[in-house]
Design a protein around this motif. Structure first.
Motif, short mmCIF file in Angstrom:
data_model
loop_
_atom_site.label_atom_id
_atom_site.label_comp_id
_atom_site.label_asym_id
_atom_site.label_seq_id
_atom_site.Cartn_x
_atom_site.Cartn_y
_atom_site.Cartn_z
N HIS A 1 0.86 -1.19 0.00
CA HIS A 1 0.00 0.00 0.00
C HIS A 1 0.88 1.23 0.00
O HIS A 1 1.94 1.26 0.64
N TRP A 2 0.43 2.30 -0.68
CA TRP A 2 1.24 3.49 -0.84
C TRP A 2 1.53 4.21 0.47
O TRP A 2 2.53 4.93 0.59
N ILE B 1 -4.01 -4.03 -9.04
CA ILE B 1 -3.55 -3.20 -7.92
C ILE B 1 -4.45 -1.99 -7.69
O ILE B 1 -4.73 -1.62 -6.55
N ASP C 1 -7.86 1.89 0.64
CA ASP C 1 -7.96 3.30 1.03
C ASP C 1 -9.27 3.58 1.76
O ASP C 1 -9.30 4.25 2.80
N GLU D 1 -6.15 -1.37 -4.12
CA GLU D 1 -5.64 -0.22 -3.37
C GLU D 1 -6.74 0.79 -3.08
O GLU D 1 -6.79 1.38 -2.00
#
Length: 519
Positions: A60-61, A171, A179, A175
């Motif tokens: 995850h970012w 992805i 979020d 993702e």
């Protein structure tokens, strides 16, 4: 982190220090899990810290963003992570490469304090994996307590599960859903592990006729003992209970994520991700509930062990300088290390001198209180009891005293709109204590409950905010409602109070609307 796995073993001189410190800590009465130390470079340490201390997490970012923040903070000299320790069995602790020998000794003593706290404080019983997430009596435990807390393995499994979903769904899709769910991760019941399991009613069971309860009496006294007004009141109570049973859920549900997991119309991969985020959120709850106690306990023991048994005279000045940095309090921030360690020392002193109980509380002679010393020597026993049976809220509520507040120069402060700056609001004990407890209750998060899953008979979700003096931030509330609609897939309503008036905020998936409602 896997490429570093073979390069993080402690050098031999630190292994010897670890063995010595472990024996000294055990001799003082600390009871900890087996502890594995590893040594990392600063960027490895930042990478682990960004992952919350675990070498393997889901992709995850936000972890990359946190790594960048930590790295820049270190490079600019704004912060430095001396150590990290994980609530795991065995526990893993990380030392920073390049620290002085005095620093490494201080960190090791500090870590053994933390691990003792992880093992013995009741709140961390909720992280035992071998009780199925349910611990009805957290204060009671087996004599040879050795729980399954292999959270490093569990977090790695979570990462593998989400990577499989990424491979199948892509992805961006995964993702985006992560979020949304991460914005809901504080909508849990922090006491869920200690609540037991609610009885599940059989929907096919026949409804039994309900008798109106009567007080026992003889026939000739019946009209006096059980008057018609009393019987009618009981009938109304029974009718109200039946009506409430028709509502879904029957009682307001605090664990919003659990409710969504059970009843939201989710796809299989969505349900799996939601379950992972909830489990990880619950893992970190005890650390939020005991930040002051945990850091205070570790600081108490690193101070005691280092100054009495571990350091020699040539190392004391270096230790004192580094420890002063850890204990320093900057303007506008509460230092949990400082408050925790000073409160433990205060408790130890009071119980050593007998400054507790009815006789102490009833004494009005200030001079007698100043020189009060019954030489009971119960201080060490008391602080071990406190570290096992309290969390931050009960710790502050029971042991913060007016004398301690004056001694530590505690005060409450707030922003002054008139002068456009932060100013001291009060040094009064009551106000200081109330503000401390308010900040720590539910980790400062609002209390949100699921009130009705079929609001207005339209399948809409009704949430209720328990207002405790502070209004919700409108922008935060709107964004969170968007995330809930993404999971519930139907409109969501939130009942709250804004500027003293009860309002209903609604989001139907396209736009928000607000209307005032009567209490």
């Amino acid at each position: 982190m896997s490429e570093f796995a073979l390069k993080t073993a402690l050098p031999q001189y630190l292994v010897k220090e670890q063995e010595r410190i472990e024996k000294l800590a055990a001799a003082e009465g600390l009871d900890f899990f087996p502890t594995v130390f590893e040594i990392l470079s600063y960027d490895q340490m930042n990478e682990l810290a960004a992952y919350g201390g675990f070498p393997n997490r889901y992709p995850h970012w936000r972890f990359g963003m946190e790594y960048e923040r930590l790295s820049k903070s270190y490079e600019y000299g704004l912060s430095k992570i001396y150590e990290m320790v994980i609530n795991n069995n065995p526990s893993y602790a990380y030392l920073l490469e390049g620290n002085s020998l005095t620093d490494q000794k201080m960190v090791m003593c500090h870590v053994y304090g933390h691990v003792d706290f992880f093992k013995n404080n009741f709140t961390f019983r909720s992280t035992d994996l071998d009780v199925g997430g349910r611990t009805v009596d957290p204060a009671a435990r087996p004599k040879n307590y050795d729980p399954n807390r292999r959270w490093i393995d569990k977090m790695a499994n979570h990462g593998s599960r989400i990577r499989r979903h990424v491979a199948r769904q892509g992805i961006n899709k995964i993702e985006d859903f992560v979020d949304q769910v991460l914005s809901l991760e504080n909508l849990i019941d922090p006491h869920a592990a200690f609540s037991g399991k609610r009885a599940v009613k059989d929907p096919d069971a026949e409804e039994k006729a309900t008798e109106v309860p009567r007080l026992k009496s003889k026939d000739y006294m019946e009209s006096f003992i059980n008057p018609e007004e009393f019987l009618e009141e009981q009938r109304q109570k029974i009718a109200a209970e039946k009506e409430r049973a028709k509502k879904f859920p029957e009682r307001a549900e605090r664990d919003v994520l659990r409710f969504l997991l059970d009843y939201a119309p989710l796809e299989r991969w969505e349900r799996d991700i939601l379950e992972i985020i909830r489990e990880e959120a619950l893992y970190f709850v005890p650390q939020m509930q005991t930040k002051i106690m945990n850091e205070g306990w570790a600081s108490y023991w690193h101070s005691k062990l280092l100054t009495t048994k571990v350091l020699d005279a040539s190392e004391i000045i270096d230790y004192a300088e580094n420890n002063a940095g850890v204990m320093s309090t900057s303007g506008g921030r509460l230092n949990p290390y400082k408050l925790g360690v000073e409160l433990y020392r205060n408790i130890e002193e009071r119980w050593d001198k007998g400054q507790f109980g009815k006789e102490w509380e009833d004494c009005d002679d200030l001079d007698a209180k100043k020189h009060w010393n019954l030489r009971l020597g119960l201080g060490k026993k008391k602080i071990f009891e406190v570290r096992a049976l309290y969390n931050d809220v009960t710790f502050i509520d029971e042991f913060l005293t007016p004398e301690f507040c004056r001694e530590q120069k505690l005060f409450s402060f707030g922003f002054s709109n008139r002068n456009e700056r932060f100013e001291i609001e009060s040094r009064e004990f009551k106000q200081v204590k109330e503000k401390l407890l308010f900040q720590m209750t539910n980790a400062g998060n609002p209390f949100i409950y699921v009130e009705d899953a079929n609001h207005d008979n339209r399948g809409e979700l009704l949430l209720k905010h328990e207002h405790q003096g502070l209004d919700l931030r409108a922008d935060y509330a709107r964004e969170v409602m968007k995330s809930i609609v993404r999971v519930w897939k139907r409109p969501v309503n939130l009942l709250t109070v804004v500027e003293g008036k009860q309002v209903m905020i609604r989001f139907d998936g396209r736009e928000h609307s607000t209307r005032h409602v009567r209490p």
